[in-house]
Enzyme design. Structure first.
Site, PDB file in Angstrom:
ATOM      1  N   ASP A 141      -3.123 -10.075   6.862  1.00 35.65           N
ATOM      2  CA  ASP A 141      -1.865 -10.456   7.494  1.00 35.65           C
ATOM      3  C   ASP A 141      -1.365  -9.400   8.467  1.00 35.65           C
ATOM      4  O   ASP A 141      -0.947  -9.704   9.586  1.00 35.65           O
ATOM      5  CB  ASP A 141      -0.801 -10.763   6.430  1.00 35.65           C
ATOM      6  CG  ASP A 141      -0.597  -9.612   5.457  1.00 35.65           C
ATOM      7  OD1 ASP A 141      -1.595  -9.022   5.006  1.00 35.65           O
ATOM      8  OD2 ASP A 141       0.560  -9.313   5.139  1.00 35.65           O
ATOM      9  N   CYS A 174       0.835  -1.188   0.000  1.00 35.28           N
ATOM     10  CA  CYS A 174       0.000   0.000   0.000  1.00 35.28           C
ATOM     11  C   CYS A 174       0.872   1.242   0.000  1.00 35.28           C
ATOM     12  O   CYS A 174       2.099   1.177   0.037  1.00 35.28           O
ATOM     13  CB  CYS A 174      -0.881   0.027   1.254  1.00 35.28           C
ATOM     14  SG  CYS A 174      -1.820  -1.482   1.535  1.00 35.28           S
ATOM     15  N   ILE A 209      13.882  -7.815 -19.475  1.00 33.79           N
ATOM     16  CA  ILE A 209      13.956  -6.597 -20.259  1.00 33.79           C
ATOM     17  C   ILE A 209      15.326  -6.458 -20.899  1.00 33.79           C
ATOM     18  O   ILE A 209      16.339  -6.861 -20.316  1.00 33.79           O
ATOM     19  CB  ILE A 209      13.639  -5.346 -19.400  1.00 33.79           C
ATOM     20  CG1 ILE A 209      13.538  -4.101 -20.283  1.00 33.79           C
ATOM     21  CG2 ILE A 209      14.675  -5.151 -18.293  1.00 33.79           C
ATOM     22  CD1 ILE A 209      12.929  -2.904 -19.564  1.00 33.79           C
TER      23      ILE A 209
END
EC number: 6.3.5.4
Length: 538
Positions: A93, A2, A250
């Site tokens: 969690d 977050c 990449i």
């Protein structure tokens, strides 16, 4: 994962919404705030991975404890069982942190196994606790403005507050901030020597990979695969239990990393997504790379841009979680700078690089992936893996044979049966070199005339000592202004340990990649060995 923000103290709560908007990309699934009168405000931008339906934050416990957390807690089930007073399953969690804190207070911090940063406010006592995981994988910055405190996952959120940006600081890795000040809850202690047992390393790392693949059903998991030893080990272990895992690599067509990644993916039987870039991507992406990484360090910006492109591809394929190989070079002495060091200095350098990884590789990884709402996890930094591996002697990590050094010896030995022989023995190639971006680093140069360069290289506190650093710092300063004040270099420009090695000119040509990168950079930007720029790193 977050993005979190908090304001502690009267009169500052109105900043919380603009703070969250500045870090919206870290968690686009949900946005929520809680206000504790005019005493505090806590908010979150949520990326839902564990407890998707039930784990909405902020958590409020008994109208007293208000809590927001960015991260993943890998031992949450054990902690919930041992400390929770509730009989129901945890909603997510990180809620287990509240379970432990209610009974253990500050003593709860060393019990947490995961990657996290959080802010907890106690409305009864009027106090708070902000803390960060052991290695600083997850970021947390703050400003103290008299009796008011602002906390956020990224500096760009603190720029939305009335606090003085010159006073931006970060919660230390393995540390905390409370009204009494700043401290550390984790301190390295001497550990017993570990025997040379490749099978033990295999079991520990396999357990770490399994642990870090936790997610609600339906959440796909990917892996960043450069084709180097470290990421190949993680991909091979993950594929044993998740054959549907998707790998991302990449590079320019024909670059070393792309060729090696194809070989690994084919060998272990997983799908590989190849991300290509061109010179225009580099030219157009520099400003955004500086903005997202919040850094003007050459290595962090250049490699950050490559990681951003990987994260963008992962998100486009519906991936929210990726496993990565960061931490292995620090843990198993993979950098060329380790060569030639005596045993004591060798081990001290390992410890120092690991202690600073939150300001180097993990900083770049977190900002770049979270800018596309992708959570990066780092199994090599599992506490059990680290504690065991740090007890290994130098002879388990570097083996000499007729003047040739084999680095990461025990790691190669432990996983040789899982990988193609060429990959198990592949020498380290730095990310910017292996991907092919090195050929386009010239585009980092801005059209700085001599007068402008002469005037601007006087930014002593920023340690700007060459044209490239000057350009990146000018970009950084146009976005972040005076953030960090006198500590701007330590917060936003430094790559600890590696910088001092370059300055002391201790690198020797060892074929491990970063040596060649440094020499090429010095040559490209016309910098002599006598004036090695502190912002060009390897």
């Amino acid at each position: 994962m977050c993005g979190i923000a908090a304001v502690i103290g009267r009169g500052g709560a109105q900043s919380i919404h603009s703070m969250l908007q500045a870090i919206h990309a870290r968690g686009p699934d949900d946005s929520a705030t809680t206000f504790v009168g005019d005493q505090a405000a806590l908010g979150i931008q949520r990326l839902s991975i564990v407890g998707v339906e039930s784990g909405a934050q902020p958590f409020v416990r008994r109208s007293r404890l208000h809590f927001v957390c960015n991260g993943e807690l890998y031992n949450y089930q054990t902690l919930h069982s041992a400390y929770s007073k509730m009989h129901s399953a945890p909603r997510s969690d990180v809620e287990a942190i509240l379970d432990v804190y209610e009974q253990q207070g500050m003593a709860s911090l060393p019990l947490l196994d995961g990657i996290f940063s959080f802010v907890l406010y106690d409305a009864v006592k009027g106090t708070f606790l902000a803390a960060r995981d052991r290695f600083g994988v997850k970021p947390l910055y703050y400003i103290q403005d008299d009796d008011r405190w602002y906390f956020a996952s990224e500096v760009k959120a603190l720029m939305q507050t009335p606090g003085n940006v010159k006073d931006v600081r970060q919660v230390p890795a393995g540390g905390f901030v409370n009204p009494a000040g700043v401290g550390l809850y984790h301190c390295d202690i001497p550990r017993p020597m570990s025997a040379h047992q490749p099978a033990v390393l295999f079991a520990l790392l396999e357990g770490a990979v399994q642990n870090q693949m936790q997610a609600d059903s339906g959440i796909p998991i990917g892996v960043f695969l450069s084709g180097g030893l470290d990421s190949s080990v993680i991909a091979a272990l993950a594929a044993r239990s998740r054959p549907d895992i998707v790998a991302f690599t990449i590079g320019m067509e024909g670059s070393p990393d792309v060729i090696a990644a194809r070989e690994v993916a084919s060998y272990i039987g997983i799908h590989l997504v190849e991300c290509c870039f061109n010179p225009m991507d580099v030219e157009e992406g520099i400003y955004e790379a500086v903005r997202i990484t919040e850094s003007y360090n050459t290595m962090i910006v250049a490699e950050g841009l490559m990681t951003m492109l990987l994260a963008k591809a992962a998100r486009r394929h519906g991936i929210k979680v990726v496993l990565c190989g960061e931490g292995a070079d620090e843990l198993f002495a993979g950098y060329g700078l380790f060569r030639g060091l005596g045993c004591e200095e060798f081990q001290e350098t390992r410890r120092a690089m690991l202690a600073n990884i939150g300001n180097t590789e993990c900083r770049r990884l977190d900002r770049a992936t979270m800018s596309y709402s992708v959570e990066a996890r780092v199994p090599f930094l599992d506490s059990r893996v680290v504690d065991w591996a740090m007890g290994l002697p130098k002879s388990s990590l570097h083996q000499e044979d007729q003047g040739e050094t084999t680095d990461k010896f025990i790691l190669r030995e432990a996983f040789s049966d899982l990988l193609p022989p060429r990959i198990a023995n592949r020498r380290k190639v730095s990310f910017d070199d292996g991907s092919g971006i090195l050929a386009h680093l010239e585009q980092f140069r801005a059209p700085l005339n001599n007068a402008l360069w002469t005037r601007e290289k006087g930014w002593a506190v920023a340690n700007v000592k060459d044209e490239v650093a000057c350009y990146l710092f000018r970009v950084w300063r146009s976005i972040y202004g005076d953030a960090g004040g006198a500590d701007v270099f330590q917060l936003f420009g430094e790559y600890p340990i590696m910088q001092s090695v370059l300055t002391e000119q201790r690198l020797t040509s060892g074929g491990t990649g970063e040596d060649a990168v440094n020499l090429a950079l010095l040559d490209r930007f016309h910098v002599t060995r006598d004036t090695v720029p502190l912002t060009i790193t390897a």
